[in-house]
Design a protein around this motif. Structure first.
Motif, short mmCIF file in Angstrom:
data_model
loop_
_atom_site.label_atom_id
_atom_site.label_comp_id
_atom_site.label_asym_id
_atom_site.label_seq_id
_atom_site.Cartn_x
_atom_site.Cartn_y
_atom_site.Cartn_z
N ALA A 1 0.84 -1.20 0.00
CA ALA A 1 0.00 0.00 0.00
C ALA A 1 0.87 1.25 0.00
N ASP A 2 1.99 1.23 0.74
CA ASP A 2 2.91 2.37 0.75
C ASP A 2 3.49 2.60 -0.64
N GLU A 3 3.87 1.52 -1.30
CA GLU A 3 4.45 1.64 -2.64
C GLU A 3 3.41 2.17 -3.63
N SER A 4 2.17 1.65 -3.53
CA SER A 4 1.11 2.09 -4.43
C SER A 4 0.79 3.56 -4.21
N LEU A 5 0.71 3.98 -2.94
CA LEU A 5 0.43 5.38 -2.64
C LEU A 5 1.52 6.29 -3.18
N THR A 6 2.77 5.87 -3.05
CA THR A 6 3.88 6.67 -3.56
C THR A 6 3.75 6.90 -5.05
N GLN A 7 3.42 5.85 -5.79
CA GLN A 7 3.30 5.98 -7.24
C GLN A 7 2.10 6.83 -7.63
N THR A 8 1.00 6.71 -6.86
CA THR A 8 -0.19 7.53 -7.13
C THR A 8 0.11 9.01 -6.93
N LEU A 9 0.77 9.33 -5.83
CA LEU A 9 1.12 10.73 -5.56
C LEU A 9 2.17 11.24 -6.53
N ASP B 1 4.12 19.55 -12.37
CA ASP B 1 5.58 19.71 -12.40
C ASP B 1 6.22 19.74 -11.01
N VAL B 2 5.72 18.94 -10.12
CA VAL B 2 6.33 18.80 -8.79
C VAL B 2 6.86 17.37 -8.68
N ARG B 3 8.13 17.25 -8.34
CA ARG B 3 8.79 15.95 -8.29
C ARG B 3 8.74 15.35 -6.89
N VAL B 4 8.40 14.07 -6.80
CA VAL B 4 8.50 13.35 -5.53
C VAL B 4 9.95 12.88 -5.40
N VAL B 5 10.65 13.47 -4.44
CA VAL B 5 12.07 13.19 -4.25
C VAL B 5 12.27 11.91 -3.44
N ASP B 6 11.41 11.68 -2.47
CA ASP B 6 11.58 10.52 -1.59
C ASP B 6 10.30 10.29 -0.82
N HIS B 7 10.20 9.13 -0.22
CA HIS B 7 9.13 8.81 0.73
C HIS B 7 9.83 8.16 1.92
N VAL B 8 9.80 8.83 3.05
CA VAL B 8 10.49 8.38 4.24
C VAL B 8 9.49 7.77 5.21
N ILE B 9 9.83 6.59 5.71
CA ILE B 9 8.99 5.90 6.70
C ILE B 9 9.77 5.82 8.01
N VAL B 10 9.13 6.20 9.11
CA VAL B 10 9.81 6.19 10.40
C VAL B 10 9.00 5.39 11.42
N ALA C 1 14.34 4.50 10.65
CA ALA C 1 13.86 5.30 9.52
C ALA C 1 14.33 4.65 8.23
N LEU C 2 13.52 4.77 7.19
CA LEU C 2 13.85 4.18 5.89
C LEU C 2 13.52 5.17 4.79
N SER C 3 14.42 5.26 3.81
CA SER C 3 14.20 6.07 2.62
C SER C 3 13.81 5.15 1.48
N MET C 4 12.62 5.33 0.93
CA MET C 4 12.19 4.51 -0.20
C MET C 4 13.01 4.82 -1.44
N ALA C 5 13.51 6.05 -1.56
CA ALA C 5 14.36 6.39 -2.71
C ALA C 5 15.66 5.58 -2.66
N GLU C 6 16.22 5.44 -1.47
CA GLU C 6 17.46 4.66 -1.34
C GLU C 6 17.23 3.20 -1.69
N LYS C 7 16.00 2.73 -1.54
CA LYS C 7 15.65 1.34 -1.88
C LYS C 7 15.19 1.20 -3.34
N GLY C 8 15.21 2.31 -4.08
CA GLY C 8 14.79 2.27 -5.48
C GLY C 8 13.31 2.15 -5.69
N LEU C 9 12.52 2.63 -4.70
CA LEU C 9 11.08 2.47 -4.76
C LEU C 9 10.34 3.77 -5.08
N VAL C 10 11.07 4.81 -5.46
CA VAL C 10 10.44 6.10 -5.83
C VAL C 10 10.79 6.41 -7.26
#
Length: 225
Positions: A186-194, A202-211, A216-225
């Motif tokens: 659900a987190d991954e799906s929400l990230t892609q929807t947003l 023209d607004v870029r989603v740079v990362d999605h951080v979960i704490v 803490a985890l960066s979804m960008a560091e995991k290649g999920l953004v």
């Protein structure tokens, strides 16, 4: 042992002034803030017990005023208020760092900043860090709150807040109160929807951080953004 019974060069205050704050342990620095202990328990012992209960400085910084109230010796308001003030100062210091440096080059600072804001919340909170064209922080806003297991996030509201701030980028963030920071499907799906919704303006989603408490985890560091 009371601080006054220690040799002068071992007392935290004198040690700090003579050798600098870096020479003090976490317990000694905390003892300076607490100033006094309780009956039968010196302030250094109290500081050590406080750090042990909250699993170190990071855990203590994530503690709420209610969490601190349950610790013996912090039932009064004065000391608790000072510790909560330290937490707020830490948040503001991290916010200043993020405003001064490029967010993409300070992922660790972003994770710490989000963790301080959301890590100890008992309910799930979804927030966004709005960034300017240099990827510096404009503002952090808590946009949605949910139960322990679910948050309803409306892409239209996120887009409207991004436009309000004239943001060029957004870092999404939310907490897992039950612990663990691995993103769900659900987190991954929400990230892609947003990501798709914000791309339309023209607004870029740079990362999605979960704490979560202590993590803490960066979804960008995991290649999920």
């Amino acid at each position: 042992m009371a601080l006054k019974d220690l040799p002068p060069d071992a007392r935290p205050r004198e040690k700090l002034l003579a050798r600098g704050a870096g020479a003090l342990s976490d317990a000694e620095l905390l003892a300076l803030l607490l100033r006094t202990g309780t009956a039968g328990r010196g302030v250094l012992q109290m500081a050590q017990e406080l750090l042990a209960q909250f699993e170190g400085v990071a855990g203590l910084l994530h503690a709420s005023a209610d969490d601190l109230k349950r610790f013996k010796g912090l039932g009064g308001s004065a000391k608790r208020a000072e510790l909560v003030a330290v937490l707020e100062l830490a948040r503001r210091a991290l916010a200043e760092q993020l405003k001064e440096r490029t967010a993409l080059n300070s992922a660790q600072a972003v994770k710490h900043y989000v963790q301080l804001h959301l890590g100890a919340r008992p309910h799930e909170v979804f927030a966004a860090l709005f960034l300017d064209s240099q990827h510096r922080l404009i503002a952090l806003e808590e946009l949605f709150r949910g139960t322990l297991s679910q948050t309803s996030v409306y892409p239209r509201e996120v887009v409207m807040r991004a436009l309000h701030h004239h943001a060029s980028g957004v870092i999404l963030a939310h907490n897992h109160p039950s612990g663990g920071v691995q993103p769900s499907r659900a987190d991954e799906s929400l990230t892609q929807t947003l990501k798709a919704a914000l791309a339309l303006v023209d607004v870029r989603v740079v990362d999605h951080v979960i704490v979560a408490p202590g993590a803490a985890l960066s979804m960008a560091e995991k290649g999920l953004v």
